[in-house]
Design an enzyme around this catalytic site. Sequence first.
Site: not given
Ligand code: PGA
Length: 252
Positions: A12, A14, A96, A168
């Site tokens: 992901n 982002k 999310h 998550e």
């Molecule tokens: P992270 O993010 O691996 O940076 O903790 C995971 C996510 O937001 O899906």
Amino acid sequence: MNKLKIPLIVANWKMHKNFQEATNFINFIKQNTKNLKDREIAICPAYVYLKPLSQITEHIKLGAQNLHWEQKGAFTGEVSADMLKDVGCHYVIIGHSERRQYFFETDDLINKKIKIALKFELFPIFCIGETLNQRQNNETFNVIENQLTEGLKNLTSNDVLKITIAYEPVWAIGTGQTATPQQAQEVHSFIRQILKKLYFDETVSQKIRILYGGSIKPDNIDSLMNMEDIDGGLVGGASIEENSFLRIINFK
Ligand code: PGA
């Protein structure tokens, strides 16, 4: 590895990576995972690069990070399920915690998004998870049950089988503080119990893939993937750098 379901590792990104960076990354991962047959890889870049990247992804699946809940209409700046399907998406991340937190997405809205995704044959990656406050107040299981029940409202077991769930914990996202494999396993197994209760069906709860997400790193992926009910990972920060993501894909 002894997994009944094909594990899925999702990047992901982002709001990271421009087109050149995304292209280089995908070419690198493609080259280095050609012979991996026992796991699935997906990459979720920004909307604007989905179409051109779909031309180079080959065995890597493409996913979007969000979608709108209506089929079409006057929603300036939004992107529909139909459009995502059209540009080559297979997966779409829905619910999310950053969308819940910064864009005020509710369980009801998330339920609508899951339904429209399924209607257009996109495979939702449905995210759930408790905040630190909720965990400290012993509300984790209630929160998870509620998010599942509301998010999956009015879906048939056939629908649910097309969904991947991502647990998550919000306190673990981008913080460097991962859930321990035992903490994650405990919630994953609870998710299967709830699915069994909601669908009166052992098949759904056993067949559905449940990913863990939240500060996955090359040095913790192996122990997480060793847990019985963890079927893959949704990776944010550690999916930005290609060697780090490659090591995560190659979990042992
Ligand atoms: P992270 O993010 O691996 O940076 O903790 C995971 C996510 O937001 O899906």
